[in-house]
Design an enzyme around this catalytic site. Structure first.
Site, short mmCIF file in Angstrom:
data_model
loop_
_atom_site.label_atom_id
_atom_site.label_comp_id
_atom_site.label_asym_id
_atom_site.label_seq_id
_atom_site.Cartn_x
_atom_site.Cartn_y
_atom_site.Cartn_z
N HIS A 1 -8.55 -1.64 5.46
CA HIS A 1 -9.45 -1.40 6.66
C HIS A 1 -8.22 -0.62 7.41
O HIS A 1 -7.44 -1.33 8.00
CB HIS A 1 -9.86 -2.82 7.21
CG HIS A 1 -10.47 -2.85 8.30
ND1 HIS A 1 -10.36 -3.23 9.48
CD2 HIS A 1 -11.74 -2.42 9.03
CE1 HIS A 1 -11.00 -2.97 10.60
NE2 HIS A 1 -12.11 -2.39 10.38
N HIS B 1 -8.99 5.00 16.00
CA HIS B 1 -10.00 4.68 16.01
C HIS B 1 -10.60 4.54 17.32
O HIS B 1 -9.52 4.12 18.80
CB HIS B 1 -9.22 2.96 16.52
CG HIS B 1 -9.10 1.35 15.74
ND1 HIS B 1 -8.93 0.45 16.59
CD2 HIS B 1 -10.58 1.44 15.33
CE1 HIS B 1 -10.27 -0.69 16.48
NE2 HIS B 1 -11.24 -0.55 15.64
#
Length: 601
Positions: free
Chosen positions: A132, A178
């Protein structure tokens, strides 16, 4: 090395005797039982391998190879001309030649590791090693984005890499970062090239790239060009728009697979198309019921209302969806869509709605850990039915800013193939992940147990919460440990004395099998000799992981960490085995190991 001195204060020192690792009493007893006149010959060793180590297929040549490999220790005077002394026998048992899993399991190397599972089933039949936010070097808020953690993950055997793609600052290229945080970006092309270079270092089985797409249609076209040029023939692009069944890992060796949600406009067009097809099928069936089947000569002759050319229908459907401002998308969309081999689902409605199984296509569904828990509570059986054909990806909740992880066992119990963890995180959840994927040669794909893939005559499926009878009992003996003296400074654990080690041993699995036990504390000794036995009744051994930890007891502070490992129970080698330990981050210590015995009854 016979004594060790610790300074307690300016004028006072404590001296401790250093104990050399000696064979446990059980090892001495077995040596006497199988040897003759203090020597264990090749034939004796062969009999020991078969009878004690339960290596039924072991040959005399295998025993000879062990003896030959110990010849390098000849200078230590522990080898006899005709076989092994007790010291050589002990060194074999406590050495690298005697691991707890098959010798090739979990070893990262450029040749292919031993793979023992059937690899010809659809992808949905396997647990897949999944990362992830694979590009992050640390926390989810301010760490750097880089291709380095991607490379490390691939070299460990991870098979699913996640990339969050965003427009760069000038909006003319694509970055990986991100979104909505202070993380520094890395160029997408750099990540793609690193994946290509390192994808098949640890395993030949396919690498899946999941894209979290936050880019414009124009940049989607650029992504399509980048991916196609980077991977070429390595890229798996199915001929049809939607897969009816996933291909097998074996058929996809050395391939790269792209998985993401298709663009919204494409999906809206597909939905309109599917609705019209359903309406036509419904109308046709109603007409046939009322008037009988259509006469043969009308097909291709006089047209009936509603008939049209198939390609015209597709064009009309897209035109109905795309207004004037969207027509530019229709030109760049197809190239990007064709890259997507595994379509990710856009969730609509309630949990039960998107857990319905479509017999005509397979898809990938993503749930965060909280939604998974809700699904388990309310729709556990539907989850298992869904994962029998489709892929389920589970990922950490957004509040895990420190890149911590959740318990991966929850997802595996319900058949989730892509249980995604932050590989840059540390701690017990990640240790379980490492343990699960030490199975099957460390190739990154572990065949799910058959009970997760089958439905009964009344469509009943496996229930992880059900009370089941004990299928087998694992008996674990923890004899001793060594190696800390070589891998740590003498005051690492205690400034005033040698360490006080204890071991924790337990099971992670279905709730009925889960639990931990611990040995007594062995005080002031670098080579603890616990000699303790533990039994673990297992109702579902196919989903059980053996957890092993060593800690150093501290009266006034938190106990110090001394090593850990996690092993798949279903692949444990029976007998006396040397178990290497790993550090907190999951890297193997050079010397630290335990001598243990595994038995099933």
């Amino acid at each position: 090395m016979s004594k060790q001195t610790y300074r307690v204060c300016f004028c006072f020192r404590r001296r401790f005797k250093l104990h050399v690792a000696e064979p446990p009493g059980e090892v001495k007893r077995l040596f006497v039982q199988y040897s003759e006149n203090g020597t264990l010959t090749v034939d004796h060793l062969h009999r020991f391998l078969v009878e004690v180590q339960k290596e039924e297929r072991a040959t005399r040549e295998d025993a000879q190879a062990i003896v030959d490999s110990l010849r390098e220790l000849k200078h230590l005077n522990i080898l006899h001309r005709k076989g092994l002394s007790i010291e050589a026998f002990f060194r074999y048992l406590f050495g690298d030649m005697n691991p707890p899993l098959s010798p090739d399991h979990g070893v990262i190397k450029k040749s292919v590791s031993f793979v023992g599972h059937d690899m010809d089933a659809p992808l949905s039949h396997y647990f897949i090693y999944t990362g992830h936010n694979s590009y992050l070097t640390g926390n989810q808020i301010s760490s750097n984005c880089s291709d380095v953690p991607i490379i490390k993950a691939l070299e460990r055997g991870v098979r699913v890499i996640e990339l969050d793609i965003w427009p760069n600052s000038s909006k003319d290229n694509i970055d990986v970062l991100h979104g909505g945080t202070l993380t520094t970006p890395v160029e997408l092309i750099k990540c793609l090239r690193s994946i290509k270079e390192h994808a098949f270092v640890a395993s030949e089985y396919p690498v899946i790239i999941t894209l979290e797409d936050h880019i414009t249609p124009e940049l989607q076209a650029k992504v399509a060009e980048m991916v196609t040029q980077t991977y070429g023939d390595m890229l798996f692009c199915p001929g049809s728009e939607v897969l009816k069944e996933f291909p097998s890992p074996e058929s996809l060796k050395k391939h790269i697979i792209i998985s993401t949600k298709p663009p919204k406009k494409y999906l809206e067009a597909q939905e309109i198309k599917e609705k019209e097809i359903k309406q036509q099928k419904s109308k046709a069936s109603t007409d046939e019921e009322a008037w009988g089947k259509e006469l043969p000569e009308l097909k291709g002759g006089d047209s009936v209302a509603g008939d049209s050319n198939d390609s015209d229908e597709e064009d009309n459907n897209h035109e109905e969806v795309l207004d004037d401002g969207d027509k530019a998308q229709s030109d760049v969309m197809p190239g990007y869509v064709r890259l997507i081999a595994i379509h990710a689902m856009r969730r609509k409605g309630e949990l039960k709605d998107y857990l319905r199984v479509n017999p005509d296509k397979v898809t990938r569904l993503s749930l965060n850990e909280q939604k998974l828990e809700k699904a388990v509570a309310a729709h556990g059986k539907d989850l298992i039915r869904f994962t029998q054909r489709n892929l389920l990806r589970v990922f950490p909740k957004s509040t895990r800013f420190d890149s911590s992880n959740y318990n991966p066992m929850i997802g595996w119990r319900y058949g989730a193939q892509m249980v995604a963890l932050n590989m840059q995180g540390h701690g017990r959840p990640l240790w379980l992940m490492h343990g699960m994927f030490r199975a099957n040669g460390g190739c990154g794909y572990v065949k799910k147990p058959e009970f997760l893939m089958k439905s009964g005559p009344d469509n009943e499926v496996f229930d992880p919460k059900a009370k089941l009878p004990v299928k087998t009992t694992l008996k674990v003996t923890v004899y001793m440990g060594e190696g800390w003296y070589y891998d740590f400074h003498c005051t690492h654990f205690d400034a005033y004395s040698p360490p006080d080690f204890y071991a924790r041993v337990g099971i992670a699995g279905v709730p009925a099998d889960t639990g931990m036990k611990r040995t007594k504390t062995w005080e002031d000794n670098w080579t603890p000799a616990w000699n303790e036995e533990f039994e673990f009744p297992l109702t579902v051994p196919e989903l059980a992981l053996l957890r092993i930890e060593v800690h150093e007891y501290d009266v006034s502070e938190k106990d110090d960490f001394g090593g850990q490992t996690c092993l798949p129970v279903w692949e444990l080698r029976r007998g006396i085995r040397s178990v290497p330990l790993h550090n907190y981050e999951g890297e193997k210590y050079p010397s630290v190991r335990l001598l243990m015995r595994f038995e099933f009854f």
